[in-house]
Write a protein that holds these residues in place. Sequence first.
Motif, PDB file in Angstrom:
ATOM      1  N   ALA A   1     -59.542-114.286 -38.063  1.00 47.96           N
ATOM      2  CA  ALA A   1     -58.983-114.110 -39.524  1.00 47.96           C
ATOM      3  C   ALA A   1     -59.383-112.564 -40.045  1.00 47.96           C
ATOM      4  CB  ALA A   1     -59.964-114.980 -40.296  1.00 47.96           C
TER       5      ALA A   1
ATOM      6  N   TYR B   1     -60.411-124.524 -34.872  1.00 49.92           N
ATOM      7  CA  TYR B   1     -61.462-124.185 -35.512  1.00 49.92           C
ATOM      8  C   TYR B   1     -62.314-125.403 -35.906  1.00 49.92           C
ATOM      9  CZ  TYR B   1     -60.179-119.435 -34.392  1.00 49.92           C
ATOM     10  OH  TYR B   1     -59.820-118.342 -33.734  1.00 49.92           O
TER      11      TYR B   1
ATOM     12  N   GLY C   1     -63.830-124.252 -39.824  1.00 49.27           N
ATOM     13  CA  GLY C   1     -62.743-123.204 -40.125  1.00 49.27           C
ATOM     14  C   GLY C   1     -63.427-121.941 -39.611  1.00 49.27           C
TER      15      GLY C   1
ATOM     16  N   PHE D   1     -52.500-115.088 -40.564  1.00 45.42           N
ATOM     17  CA  PHE D   1     -53.845-114.824 -40.819  1.00 45.42           C
ATOM     18  C   PHE D   1     -54.182-113.598 -39.780  1.00 45.42           C
ATOM     19  CE2 PHE D   1     -54.163-118.891 -38.502  1.00 45.42           C
ATOM     20  CZ  PHE D   1     -54.717-118.265 -37.368  1.00 45.42           C
TER      21      PHE D   1
ATOM     22  N   ILE E   1     -59.311-119.213 -42.370  1.00 46.71           N
ATOM     23  CA  ILE E   1     -58.777-120.177 -42.057  1.00 46.71           C
ATOM     24  C   ILE E   1     -59.655-121.469 -42.441  1.00 46.71           C
ATOM     25  CG2 ILE E   1     -58.441-121.604 -40.073  1.00 46.71           C
ATOM     26  CD1 ILE E   1     -58.231-119.066 -38.317  1.00 46.71           C
TER      27      ILE E   1
ATOM     28  N   LEU F   1     -52.879-125.014 -36.648  1.00 43.78           N
ATOM     29  CA  LEU F   1     -52.693-123.553 -36.525  1.00 43.78           C
ATOM     30  C   LEU F   1     -51.296-123.642 -35.740  1.00 43.78           C
ATOM     31  CD1 LEU F   1     -56.041-122.136 -35.682  1.00 43.78           C
ATOM     32  CD2 LEU F   1     -55.062-122.532 -38.040  1.00 43.78           C
TER      33      LEU F   1
ATOM     34  N   GLN G   1     -50.858-118.363 -37.686  1.00 41.89           N
ATOM     35  CA  GLN G   1     -50.555-118.674 -39.203  1.00 41.89           C
ATOM     36  C   GLN G   1     -50.997-120.151 -39.191  1.00 41.89           C
ATOM     37  OE1 GLN G   1     -46.623-117.404 -40.610  1.00 41.89           O
ATOM     38  NE2 GLN G   1     -45.974-119.198 -41.357  1.00 41.89           N
ATOM     39  N   ALA G   2     -51.582-120.472 -40.282  1.00 40.48           N
ATOM     40  CA  ALA G   2     -51.615-122.010 -40.698  1.00 40.48           C
ATOM     41  C   ALA G   2     -50.746-122.796 -41.015  1.00 40.48           C
ATOM     42  CB  ALA G   2     -52.702-121.959 -42.116  1.00 40.48           C
TER      43      ALA G   2
ATOM     44  N   ALA H   1     -57.855-127.011 -40.308  1.00 46.60           N
ATOM     45  CA  ALA H   1     -56.361-126.588 -40.197  1.00 46.60           C
ATOM     46  C   ALA H   1     -55.726-126.669 -39.088  1.00 46.60           C
ATOM     47  CB  ALA H   1     -56.487-124.906 -40.757  1.00 46.60           C
TER      48      ALA H   1
END
Length: 316
Positions: A19, A146, A150, A100, A154, A160, A92-93, A158
């Motif tokens: 991140a 993660y 998180g 990110f 992030i 990803l 990216q999420a 999430a």
Amino acid sequence: MRRLAGLLAVPLLLLATAACGSDNKGSDSTSDSASMKNGLPAITAGAKFGEKPTLSKGDGTPTKSLKVNVISEGKGAPLKKNDAVSVNYLGQAWDSDKPFDNSFDRKEPFTLTLGAGQVIKGWDQGLEGQKVGSRVEIGIPPELGYGAQGQGDIKPNATLVFVVDIVKSATIPTAAKGKEVAQDDTSLPKVGTNTDGKAPSLTIPKGDAPKKLVSNYVLEGDGDVVKDTDSLVLAYEGFLWKDSKKFDSTYDQGKTQTFALPNLTLKGLKAGLIGKKVGSRIMLVIPPDQGLGDKEQSGIPANSTMVFSIDILAKT
């Protein structure tokens, strides 16, 4: 046992540094089913290998399992566990159209040892078997990313999405296997010459430690000469001169470590590696003024002289 990586370098691993933020604003359009490709968000710009991509926002329910799309297949060798790999990437999420993190802006590929646990599981699993020169898109569910905790920006749980360009790879040998070099100075530590991948012996003499940096070949390889801009895959053990106490070992961890020399903060380690040949084993003595100095750090006493056996396995 204190891990050297935590003391000596700016964190390299995606596990700890994903991140980091990005200036890429992503796609401004609202995602719909037409923007998806094989269940993953579409690349909306920069689709070619080597170009910084942008991704649409994920549409609908995120993937529940690891998913890999080969955007373009390279002609290089397939990646396998324990390869030293260099990649460029954008992450990216699923529920965002803003990345990110990405390495394209930094103009420097990210290096890892595949399957060594240096990155999230989705990377280790998703990259294995892919060919050098390929661009792949990887959808990673939370349990392979993660998870519930998180990481930085992030969010917990999430999903990803990464676009990854596989720039190059190198097969990592199990040990240095160069020509044996005589270790005749009895005032210096002596390192074993085994080449079976197990930790070599290291014997520290009873006398006073040298006041200057010592970097000697134990096995002299025939690879490239190490430069200050290189990233290296190392196997090593580190000891304190005073009581021969071991404070770190990749052999005990069961995996190698990758260090980018520009990021090393331990002056003596960097200086001791530069000029040596890839494929070599070296014995390195680092005095306090080129080591951790006059302050205790993470259990290593102030003014400690450190001794290393280091195999320079590969350059990435």
